[in-house]
Design a protein around this motif. Structure first.
Motif, PDB file in Angstrom:
ATOM      1  N   PRO A  85       1.031  -1.169   0.020  1.00  0.00           N
ATOM      2  CA  PRO A  85      -0.033  -0.098  -0.021  1.00  0.00           C
ATOM      3  C   PRO A  85       0.842   1.259  -0.062  1.00  0.00           C
ATOM      4  O   PRO A  85       2.050   1.130   0.523  1.00  0.00           O
ATOM      5  CB  PRO A  85      -0.833  -0.309   1.371  1.00  0.00           C
ATOM      6  CG  PRO A  85      -0.358  -1.423   2.034  1.00  0.00           C
ATOM      7  CD  PRO A  85       0.840  -2.052   1.273  1.00  0.00           C
ATOM      8  N   ASN A  89      -1.978   5.327   2.299  1.00  0.00           N
ATOM      9  CA  ASN A  89      -3.027   4.538   2.817  1.00  0.00           C
ATOM     10  C   ASN A  89      -2.679   3.278   3.697  1.00  0.00           C
ATOM     11  O   ASN A  89      -3.219   2.477   3.932  1.00  0.00           O
ATOM     12  CB  ASN A  89      -3.550   3.465   1.460  1.00  0.00           C
ATOM     13  CG  ASN A  89      -4.473   4.426   0.498  1.00  0.00           C
ATOM     14  OD1 ASN A  89      -4.964   5.534   0.954  1.00  0.00           O
ATOM     15  ND2 ASN A  89      -4.430   4.203  -0.956  1.00  0.00           N
ATOM     16  N   TRP A  92      -4.723   1.981   7.102  1.00  0.00           N
ATOM     17  CA  TRP A  92      -6.089   1.505   6.985  1.00  0.00           C
ATOM     18  C   TRP A  92      -6.118   0.814   8.348  1.00  0.00           C
ATOM     19  O   TRP A  92      -5.500   0.191   9.044  1.00  0.00           O
ATOM     20  CB  TRP A  92      -6.249   0.816   5.822  1.00  0.00           C
ATOM     21  CG  TRP A  92      -5.413  -0.482   5.790  1.00  0.00           C
ATOM     22  CD1 TRP A  92      -4.118  -0.663   5.077  1.00  0.00           C
ATOM     23  CD2 TRP A  92      -5.492  -1.795   6.335  1.00  0.00           C
ATOM     24  NE1 TRP A  92      -3.498  -2.079   5.425  1.00  0.00           N
ATOM     25  CE2 TRP A  92      -4.268  -2.645   5.889  1.00  0.00           C
ATOM     26  CE3 TRP A  92      -6.486  -2.509   7.074  1.00  0.00           C
ATOM     27  CZ2 TRP A  92      -4.147  -4.013   6.341  1.00  0.00           C
ATOM     28  CZ3 TRP A  92      -6.517  -3.849   7.436  1.00  0.00           C
ATOM     29  CH2 TRP A  92      -5.419  -4.562   6.979  1.00  0.00           C
ATOM     30  N   SER A 106     -12.054   0.418   7.370  1.00  0.00           N
ATOM     31  CA  SER A 106     -11.988   0.452   5.496  1.00  0.00           C
ATOM     32  C   SER A 106     -12.908  -0.307   5.065  1.00  0.00           C
ATOM     33  O   SER A 106     -13.527  -1.267   5.567  1.00  0.00           O
ATOM     34  CB  SER A 106     -10.509  -0.365   5.158  1.00  0.00           C
ATOM     35  OG  SER A 106     -10.432  -1.482   5.824  1.00  0.00           O
ATOM     36  N   TRP A 108     -14.583  -0.308   0.583  1.00  0.00           N
ATOM     37  CA  TRP A 108     -14.395  -0.138  -0.976  1.00  0.00           C
ATOM     38  C   TRP A 108     -14.315   1.422  -1.130  1.00  0.00           C
ATOM     39  O   TRP A 108     -13.368   1.878  -1.800  1.00  0.00           O
ATOM     40  CB  TRP A 108     -15.414  -0.788  -1.776  1.00  0.00           C
ATOM     41  CG  TRP A 108     -15.142  -0.755  -3.173  1.00  0.00           C
ATOM     42  CD1 TRP A 108     -15.560   0.462  -4.056  1.00  0.00           C
ATOM     43  CD2 TRP A 108     -14.434  -1.455  -4.088  1.00  0.00           C
ATOM     44  NE1 TRP A 108     -15.010   0.255  -5.518  1.00  0.00           N
ATOM     45  CE2 TRP A 108     -14.082  -0.852  -5.385  1.00  0.00           C
ATOM     46  CE3 TRP A 108     -13.407  -2.587  -3.842  1.00  0.00           C
ATOM     47  CZ2 TRP A 108     -13.544  -1.408  -6.408  1.00  0.00           C
ATOM     48  CZ3 TRP A 108     -13.022  -3.216  -4.805  1.00  0.00           C
ATOM     49  CH2 TRP A 108     -12.826  -2.726  -6.004  1.00  0.00           C
ATOM     50  N   LYS A 111     -11.197   4.591   3.220  1.00  0.00           N
ATOM     51  CA  LYS A 111      -9.903   4.262   3.964  1.00  0.00           C
ATOM     52  C   LYS A 111     -10.640   4.058   5.464  1.00  0.00           C
ATOM     53  O   LYS A 111     -10.108   3.154   6.234  1.00  0.00           O
ATOM     54  CB  LYS A 111      -8.730   4.793   4.067  1.00  0.00           C
ATOM     55  CG  LYS A 111      -7.684   4.613   4.916  1.00  0.00           C
ATOM     56  CD  LYS A 111      -6.294   5.358   4.589  1.00  0.00           C
ATOM     57  CE  LYS A 111      -6.327   6.801   5.167  1.00  0.00           C
ATOM     58  NZ  LYS A 111      -5.054   7.448   5.148  1.00  0.00           N
ATOM     59  N   TRP A 118     -10.077   6.895   0.173  1.00  0.00           N
ATOM     60  CA  TRP A 118      -8.461   6.247  -0.156  1.00  0.00           C
ATOM     61  C   TRP A 118      -7.743   7.380  -0.788  1.00  0.00           C
ATOM     62  O   TRP A 118      -8.345   8.472  -1.144  1.00  0.00           O
ATOM     63  CB  TRP A 118      -8.716   5.078  -0.853  1.00  0.00           C
ATOM     64  CG  TRP A 118      -9.270   4.004  -0.279  1.00  0.00           C
ATOM     65  CD1 TRP A 118     -10.622   3.347  -0.588  1.00  0.00           C
ATOM     66  CD2 TRP A 118      -8.622   3.142   0.710  1.00  0.00           C
ATOM     67  NE1 TRP A 118     -10.840   2.304   0.038  1.00  0.00           N
ATOM     68  CE2 TRP A 118      -9.713   2.230   1.009  1.00  0.00           C
ATOM     69  CE3 TRP A 118      -7.500   3.094   1.242  1.00  0.00           C
ATOM     70  CZ2 TRP A 118      -9.496   1.129   2.066  1.00  0.00           C
ATOM     71  CZ3 TRP A 118      -7.233   2.050   2.465  1.00  0.00           C
ATOM     72  CH2 TRP A 118      -8.140   0.960   2.384  1.00  0.00           C
ATOM     73  N   LEU A 124      -8.926   1.300  -3.683  1.00  0.00           N
ATOM     74  CA  LEU A 124      -7.399   1.167  -4.020  1.00  0.00           C
ATOM     75  C   LEU A 124      -7.219   1.012  -5.481  1.00  0.00           C
ATOM     76  O   LEU A 124      -6.040   0.214  -5.545  1.00  0.00           O
ATOM     77  CB  LEU A 124      -6.865   0.302  -3.037  1.00  0.00           C
ATOM     78  CG  LEU A 124      -7.104   0.751  -1.557  1.00  0.00           C
ATOM     79  CD1 LEU A 124      -7.958  -0.578  -0.742  1.00  0.00           C
ATOM     80  CD2 LEU A 124      -5.915   0.888  -0.870  1.00  0.00           C
ATOM     81  N   ASP A 130      -2.620   4.767  -4.683  1.00  0.00           N
ATOM     82  CA  ASP A 130      -3.225   4.052  -3.641  1.00  0.00           C
ATOM     83  C   ASP A 130      -2.138   2.742  -3.103  1.00  0.00           C
ATOM     84  O   ASP A 130      -2.177   2.536  -2.213  1.00  0.00           O
ATOM     85  CB  ASP A 130      -4.432   3.320  -4.307  1.00  0.00           C
ATOM     86  CG  ASP A 130      -5.704   4.275  -4.122  1.00  0.00           C
ATOM     87  OD1 ASP A 130      -5.774   4.994  -3.233  1.00  0.00           O
ATOM     88  OD2 ASP A 130      -6.372   4.064  -5.226  1.00  0.00           O
ATOM     89  N   TYR A 131      -1.406   2.141  -4.156  1.00  0.00           N
ATOM     90  CA  TYR A 131      -0.172   1.273  -4.050  1.00  0.00           C
ATOM     91  C   TYR A 131       0.919   1.466  -4.873  1.00  0.00           C
ATOM     92  O   TYR A 131       0.747   2.013  -5.732  1.00  0.00           O
ATOM     93  CB  TYR A 131      -0.866   0.047  -4.133  1.00  0.00           C
ATOM     94  CG  TYR A 131      -1.594  -0.433  -5.660  1.00  0.00           C
ATOM     95  CD1 TYR A 131      -0.612  -0.979  -6.494  1.00  0.00           C
ATOM     96  CD2 TYR A 131      -2.722  -0.129  -6.035  1.00  0.00           C
ATOM     97  CE1 TYR A 131      -1.114  -1.072  -7.619  1.00  0.00           C
ATOM     98  CE2 TYR A 131      -3.135  -0.247  -7.311  1.00  0.00           C
ATOM     99  CZ  TYR A 131      -2.371  -0.804  -8.223  1.00  0.00           C
ATOM    100  OH  TYR A 131      -2.772  -1.036  -9.704  1.00  0.00           O
TER     101      TYR A 131
END
Length: 166
Positions: A85, A89, A92, A106, A108, A111, A118, A124, A130-131
């Motif tokens: 992540p 983020n 979470w 958290s 969908w 966060k 998010w 995410l 997001d990642y």
């Protein structure tokens, strides 16, 4: 280490679906990974407490072992990738709900439900925001197969885990 071996309980986890965007599954007894037919997409978050491992330890290999139940609603030959992540983020909260909304946990869309979005987008879904868009490990769950699946981390995954130790 492996979750569940020798009483290890230092894991926080959650999963959520695009079709139930405000539901938290932090207390669910199972995890869902990848695309689910009839449910849209799911995301799974896992965090381990590695503080009991010495900062001087050297990580040379790592794997994650999961039990595949061969859930019949899953898309056939379900590929997954494991990503880190983003820093934005990383904090979470797993939550303690099952199929329900829970303020601060958290899901969908959030966060932290109903308070913090998010960093990038719902679910995410935005690489680099997001990642970190470098796969740490990948695996394809095969339709018609159930049992333990061992997911081996690649060189980037091992390097990431090493960074968590020091």
């Amino acid at each position: 280490f492996q979750q569940g071996v020798s009483g290890y309980t230092g894991c926080a986890d959650n999963w959520f679906f695009s079709s139930s965007p405000d539901f938290n599954e932090g207390a669910h007894s199972a995890l869902s990974m990848g695309r689910e037919d009839g449910f849209g997409f799911s995301r799974t978050l896992m965090r381990w407490d590695l503080s009991s491992i010495s900062a001087s330890a050297v990580c040379t290999a790592a794997s994650l072992q999961l039990y595949d139940t061969n859930y019949s609603g899953r898309a056939a030959n379900n590929p997954i990738n494991i990503y880190q992540p983003s820093v934005a983020n990383a904090d979470w909260v797993a939550g303690t709900a099952v199929d329900a909304t829970q303020v601060g946990s958290s899901c969908w869309d959030f966060k932290a439900y109903n308070t913090v979005l998010w960093a990038g987008s719902f679910g995410l879904s935005t690489p680099t925001t997001d990642y970190i868009n470098t796969s740490l490990a990948s695996y394809t769950f095969i339709d018609g197969t159930s049992g333990f699946a061992t997911i081996n981390f690649n060189a980037s995954g091992v390097a990431y885990l090493q960074s968590l130790l020091g």
